[in-house]
Scaffold this motif. Structure first.
Motif: not given
Lengths: 222, 238
Positions: B80-90, A88-94
């Motif tokens: 990095e969180y933004i990049d992993e959560t929203w896939k457009q425009n990597p 999960d991206p949030y858990d990864r961020a943490m």
């Protein structure tokens, strides 16, 4: 396709290198360990990490990667069958946030607390304990930072599992006590008891002796 | 532009920041690059909101991104969180090795350019000289990397004509470095010894989603001069 994985690392007491050994073993990747003499670094190491000239460096099919936390992420992404980072991206961020916290803040603040002169020690210890409390709260009642199994943040926290206990004995300064940090202390016990970690982590007594010799001049001047 | 699935994914995105912070600006660039709608909350340096203090109790700093009520702090972690959560425009490559290289350079920039620059801004005398020297050395390495990676067809570290992670992390220099020089009273920018870096800065400034976000130098200088004076306890006319 044959894969070539080499780890250039420091000798047994070098904890950042141990992080990578643990991760590679957990992932089940076959690798060759090349021990670097940090007083006399090899030309290969200086070539592979020309910017920082430090260990650990992972060499995968001839491509070098430096910086232990970055190497952990690389391992996670390259051999995804046994991921060490949460999905999960949030858990990864943490996990990333706390790993940085350990490397950029906690270690240095604690080092200050361990080596401070008596008159400055109170304040330094207070600061270190505040930071340890934050980590304690992050762990809560979980078995490991990664949940049921050891993960990226547990591996990053190897410093807490090993170095703190050693420093406590060498410098005779108590920081990580069971009374103040029950979760963390329980985590340390479980972490060092994991089979793979046990294989890679040096024995506490051996570390204590080594650090005592390393810091002999510093200790004598106090 | 946003399909309904993207809108669902977005939920509520809030960014807590300071107008003058290069770290906040980075996160804004990442959000704008991906076309993510967000609510921006301007914090008061002298009176931080309860939301900020509870969202980032460890560092009590901006930027903090709050996504569906979940807070994330530290600009590089947020990006990095933004990049992993929203896939457009990597922002980062999909290739693990490319990602490792980008992260390596981001860390280098933070340790050898951003940190010394900040410390040079808020110090004086011998301490400042030491930090300026470190900064100059860091810039030399950046110039070397720019020389190796950039050319007429590859304008940015992200590859080709598109900005990427390293550009976003280094991007603060295109605007704030001159301010820091003026306020701190030293010089590190040198077009003669840093030609590739200066080309990169000029190109970065012109990127359509970057350009309108750059604060005017006079405004930044006035603000940072006040902060520097405050931190160093200096007299008003310097």
């Amino acid at each position: 396709m044959a894969e070539e994985v080499k780890l250039f690392g420091g000798m047994w007491a070098s904890l950042y290198s141990r992080r990578i050994e643990i991760a590679l073993k957990m992932t089940g990747v076959q690798f060759e360990f090349i021990e670097e003499d940090l007083q006399n670094k090899s030309p290969l190491l200086l070539q592979y990490n020309s910017i920082h000239k430090k260990v650990p460096v992972l060499l995968h099919n001839g491509m070098p990667i430096a910086e232990s936390l970055i190497i952990l992420e690389y391992i996670n992404e390259t051999w995804p069958d046994n991921p060490i980072l949460p999905r999960d991206p949030y858990d990864r961020a943490m996990a990333r946030f706390w790993a940085r916290f350990i490397d950029e803040k906690l270690i240095w603040v604690s080092w200050d607390a361990y080596r401070s002169k008596e008159e400055d020690q109170g304040k330094a210890i207070e600061e270190a304990c505040k930071q340890l409390k934050a980590l304690e709260n992050e762990l809560k009642e979980k078995e490991f930072f990664g949940g049921d199994t050891v993960g990226y943040l547990d591996i990053a926290a190897i410093m807490v599992a090993s170095w703190f206990g050693v420093m406590q004995e060498v410098m005779k300064v108590e920081l990580l006590t069971e009374e103040n940090f029950p979760n963390l202390c329980q985590w340390v016990e479980k972490f060092v008891d994991c089979p793979i970690v046990k294989e890679c982590l040096p024995h506490k007594e051996k570390m204590v002796e080594f650090i005592r010799v390393l810091l002999k001049d510093f200790l004598a001047s106090r | 532009m946003a399909s309904s699935s993207v809108a669902d994914q977005e939920g509520q995105v809030m960014l807590l920041g300071f107008w003058f912070s290069p770290f906040v600006k980075r996160v804004e660039w990442a959000l704008k690059f991906k076309g993510i709608e967000y609510d921006y909350v301007e914090e008061d340096l002298t009176n931080k909101s309860t939301l900020l203090l509870t969202s980032n109790p460890i560092h009590k700093k901006v930027p903090v991104l709050i996504h569906n009520g979940n807070p994330i702090a530290e600009s590089l972690v947020i990006i990095e969180y933004i990049d992993e959560t929203w896939k457009q425009n990597p922002i980062l490559s999909q290739d693990p090795y490319e990602r490792a290289m980008a992260r390596f350079w981001a860390n280098f920039i933070e340790q050898k350019v951003t940190e010394p620059a900040r410390e040079a801004l808020f110090s004086k005398g011998e301490q400042q000289e030491k930090k300026v020297k470190e900064l100059k050395e860091g810039m030399e390495v950046v110039e070397g990397e720019a020389k190796a990676k950039l050319n007429d067809k590859t304008l940015f570290f992200g590859g080709g004509n598109g900005v990427g992670y390293v550009d976003i992390v280094l991007g603060w220099t295109c605007n704030w470095m001159e301010t820091i020089e003026e306020v701190g009273g030293f010089k590190v920018l040198d077009p003669e010894s840093q030609p590739q870096f200066h080309k990169w800065m000029a190109n970065f400034r012109e990127v359509p989603f970057i350009k309108p976000t750059l604060e005017p130098k006079e405004k930044l200088v006035e603000f940072f001069r006040m902060i520097r004076q405050d931190r160093l306890g200096l007299v008003a006319n310097k």
